[in-house]
Design a protein around this motif. Structure first.
Motif, mmCIF file in Angstrom:
data_model
loop_
_atom_site.group_PDB
_atom_site.id
_atom_site.type_symbol
_atom_site.label_atom_id
_atom_site.label_comp_id
_atom_site.label_asym_id
_atom_site.label_seq_id
_atom_site.Cartn_x
_atom_site.Cartn_y
_atom_site.Cartn_z
ATOM 1 N N LYS A 1 -1.366 14.037 4.160
ATOM 2 C CA LYS A 1 0.080 13.860 4.261
ATOM 3 C C LYS A 1 0.507 13.317 5.614
ATOM 4 C CE LYS A 1 1.057 15.469 0.168
ATOM 5 N NZ LYS A 1 1.641 14.606 -0.878
ATOM 6 N N SER A 2 -0.294 13.545 6.652
ATOM 7 C CA SER A 2 0.100 13.131 8.002
ATOM 8 C C SER A 2 -0.107 11.639 8.248
ATOM 9 C CB SER A 2 -0.694 13.929 9.038
ATOM 10 O OG SER A 2 -2.079 13.676 8.888
ATOM 11 N N ILE A 3 -0.827 10.950 7.312
ATOM 12 C CA ILE A 3 -1.090 9.527 7.513
ATOM 13 C C ILE A 3 0.202 8.736 7.359
ATOM 14 C CG2 ILE A 3 -2.270 7.496 6.566
ATOM 15 C CD1 ILE A 3 -4.586 9.254 5.858
ATOM 16 N N LYS A 4 0.494 7.917 8.294
ATOM 17 C CA LYS A 4 1.699 7.090 8.236
ATOM 18 C C LYS A 4 1.317 5.686 7.780
ATOM 19 C CE LYS A 4 3.965 9.589 12.005
ATOM 20 N NZ LYS A 4 4.581 9.467 13.339
ATOM 21 N N PRO A 5 2.242 5.022 7.086
ATOM 22 C CA PRO A 5 1.967 3.646 6.650
ATOM 23 C C PRO A 5 1.559 2.779 7.840
ATOM 24 C CG PRO A 5 3.980 4.458 5.641
ATOM 25 C CD PRO A 5 3.577 5.473 6.668
ATOM 26 N N ILE A 6 0.561 1.963 7.651
ATOM 27 C CA ILE A 6 0.057 1.109 8.729
ATOM 28 C C ILE A 6 0.620 -0.295 8.571
ATOM 29 C CG2 ILE A 6 -2.011 0.089 9.748
ATOM 30 C CD1 ILE A 6 -3.549 2.537 8.894
ATOM 31 N N TYR B 1 -7.741 -8.622 8.098
ATOM 32 C CA TYR B 1 -6.453 -8.691 7.396
ATOM 33 C C TYR B 1 -5.852 -10.090 7.469
ATOM 34 C CZ TYR B 1 -1.596 -7.816 6.160
ATOM 35 O OH TYR B 1 -0.365 -7.869 5.567
ATOM 36 N N ARG B 2 -5.389 -10.570 6.303
ATOM 37 C CA ARG B 2 -4.643 -11.819 6.243
ATOM 38 C C ARG B 2 -3.271 -11.544 5.663
ATOM 39 N NH1 ARG B 2 -7.150 -16.824 6.788
ATOM 40 N NH2 ARG B 2 -4.998 -17.554 6.647
ATOM 41 N N ASN B 3 -2.259 -12.141 6.258
ATOM 42 C CA ASN B 3 -0.881 -11.968 5.793
ATOM 43 C C ASN B 3 -0.756 -12.417 4.344
ATOM 44 O OD1 ASN B 3 2.032 -12.654 5.364
ATOM 45 N ND2 ASN B 3 2.153 -11.894 7.468
ATOM 46 N N ILE C 1 -14.676 -11.540 6.243
ATOM 47 C CA ILE C 1 -14.051 -11.874 4.956
ATOM 48 C C ILE C 1 -12.600 -11.411 5.007
ATOM 49 C CG2 ILE C 1 -16.073 -11.914 3.459
ATOM 50 C CD1 ILE C 1 -15.641 -9.047 2.764
ATOM 51 N N ASP C 2 -11.723 -12.243 4.476
ATOM 52 C CA ASP C 2 -10.296 -11.955 4.497
ATOM 53 C C ASP C 2 -9.915 -11.010 3.365
ATOM 54 O OD1 ASP C 2 -10.155 -13.720 6.578
ATOM 55 O OD2 ASP C 2 -9.523 -15.417 5.341
ATOM 56 N N ILE C 3 -8.966 -10.138 3.646
ATOM 57 C CA ILE C 3 -8.467 -9.222 2.631
ATOM 58 C C ILE C 3 -6.971 -9.027 2.852
ATOM 59 C CG2 ILE C 3 -8.995 -7.136 3.976
ATOM 60 C CD1 ILE C 3 -9.848 -5.873 1.247
ATOM 61 N N THR C 4 -6.216 -8.932 1.768
ATOM 62 C CA THR C 4 -4.754 -8.883 1.829
ATOM 63 C C THR C 4 -4.233 -7.705 1.017
ATOM 64 O OG1 THR C 4 -4.636 -11.281 2.055
ATOM 65 C CG2 THR C 4 -2.641 -10.181 1.318
ATOM 66 N N GLU C 5 -3.163 -7.106 1.469
ATOM 67 C CA GLU C 5 -2.555 -5.994 0.737
ATOM 68 C C GLU C 5 -2.133 -6.443 -0.661
ATOM 69 O OE1 GLU C 5 -0.278 -2.998 3.659
ATOM 70 O OE2 GLU C 5 0.287 -5.094 3.947
ATOM 71 N N GLY C 6 -2.428 -5.585 -1.630
ATOM 72 C CA GLY C 6 -1.996 -5.853 -2.998
ATOM 73 C C GLY C 6 -2.888 -6.810 -3.768
ATOM 74 N N ARG D 1 -5.045 -11.132 11.168
ATOM 75 C CA ARG D 1 -6.366 -11.167 11.799
ATOM 76 C C ARG D 1 -6.793 -9.817 12.365
ATOM 77 N NH1 ARG D 1 -8.363 -14.545 9.053
ATOM 78 N NH2 ARG D 1 -10.183 -14.534 10.411
ATOM 79 N N ASP D 2 -6.075 -8.722 12.033
ATOM 80 C CA ASP D 2 -6.539 -7.395 12.439
ATOM 81 C C ASP D 2 -7.871 -7.074 11.763
ATOM 82 O OD1 ASP D 2 -4.557 -6.720 14.166
ATOM 83 O OD2 ASP D 2 -3.483 -5.365 12.814
ATOM 84 N N LYS D 3 -8.758 -6.408 12.491
ATOM 85 C CA LYS D 3 -10.020 -5.947 11.912
ATOM 86 C C LYS D 3 -9.772 -4.600 11.237
ATOM 87 C CE LYS D 3 -12.206 -9.368 14.027
ATOM 88 N NZ LYS D 3 -11.066 -9.963 14.759
#
Length: 288
Positions: free
Chosen positions: A83-88, A114-116, A32-37, A93-95
């Protein structure tokens, strides 16, 4: 003799392999596709009991009993957790992770991909399909809400309103118990409400309780309220006729008590009508 036993054992293993639920591996899971925001809503045909997200890159909640709302974790949320997590930076198509949804009678799993955000085909909601469900074995006496709804719909198809078991009339209202059905450890009450006035009826409450038949003093009355496990139609308003099915887990009560059903109108001086149901009416329940 050994040859015969070996053949029988081989046959049993083969039959078992054919009838057993197939194990799932990650590569076989639907995507299933999912997108940021953008929130992804997974809609279940029955109440969701549990949701598991395999990675902190996904977060979610249950806004209602049948819907799981999931999204990609915001960078700010990730930083608050660690705090150590950096933005990904995801590539198309990343899993991202595995989403597991458990209902009352099934488990469904998906790979979140992931879908753009520029894609015009971003999915915002999906319905869990039968082919994605793996059955979960529960006690055979238990039914899911989806199964209870099916049984209730089967009852609605029956025309049993002309010869009710019990009927009460008052305030230009008619309140009747059409029939009682039983299946396994569940009791189904088929009920119809009829409004013969020109004023529509707004239901404040429909209350079920077990009470003493003879009440000498109000303080001595022992009332046990009962809540339906399921009702077919949650409707709160009707103009003329309203039929509904109410489902209870199997119950018993002595002859010294009755089941009281009270229909209460949502107004200051609302019309209230009540019905007494003897245990003998329950004992005569039909099967279907």
């Amino acid at each position: 003799m050994k040859s015969i036993l070996y053949t029988l054992l081989l046959f049993a293993i083969t039959v078992s392999a054919q009838t057993a639920t197939k194990d799932k591996i990650i590569s076989e899971l639907p995507e299933i596709d999912i997108t940021e925001g953008i929130n992804l809503h997974i809609i279940s045909p029955e109440p969701i009991q549990y949701v598991d997200l395999s990675t902190e890159q996904l977060t979610g909640d249950l806004p209602t009993t049948n819907i799981a709302r999931i999204k990609i974790t915001d960078d700010q949320e990730s930083e608050e957790k660690e705090k150590s997590i950096k933005p990904i930076a995801y590539l198309d198509r990343d899993k991202i992770g595995i989403i597991t949804v458990v209902g009352q009678s099934f488990i469904a799993q998906y790979k979140a991909v992931y879908r753009n955000s520029e894609s015009l085909n971003t999915v915002t909601n999906i319905h869990i399909q039968p082919e994605a469900m793996q059955p979960i074995e529960f006690d055979k006496m238990m039914f899911s809400n989806l199964e209870l709804r099916k049984f209730a719909m089967d009852i609605i198809k029956k025309k049993s309103e002309n010869n009710p078991i019990r009927q009460e009339k008052d305030f230009n209202l008619s309140f009747q118990l059409n029939n009682v059905y039983v299946i396994s450890d569940y009791i189904f009450l088929d009920m119809t409400f009829k409004n013969n006035s020109n004023l529509s009826y707004d239901i404040e409450a429909l209350k079920f309780s077990i009470e003493d038949k003879k009440i000498h003093k109000a303080t001595n009355n022992q009332s046990i309220e009962m809540m339906p496990l399921f009702q077919l139609n949650p409707q709160k308003h009707f103009k003329k006729n309203f039929r509904n099915i109410y489902v209870f887990k199997k119950f018993t009560y002595p002859n010294s008590k009755v089941m009281m059903i009270r229909l209460i109108e949502e107004q200051l001086s609302g019309r209230t009508i009540e019905m007494k149901v003897n245990y003998s009416d329950i004992l005569k329940a039909d099967t279907f």
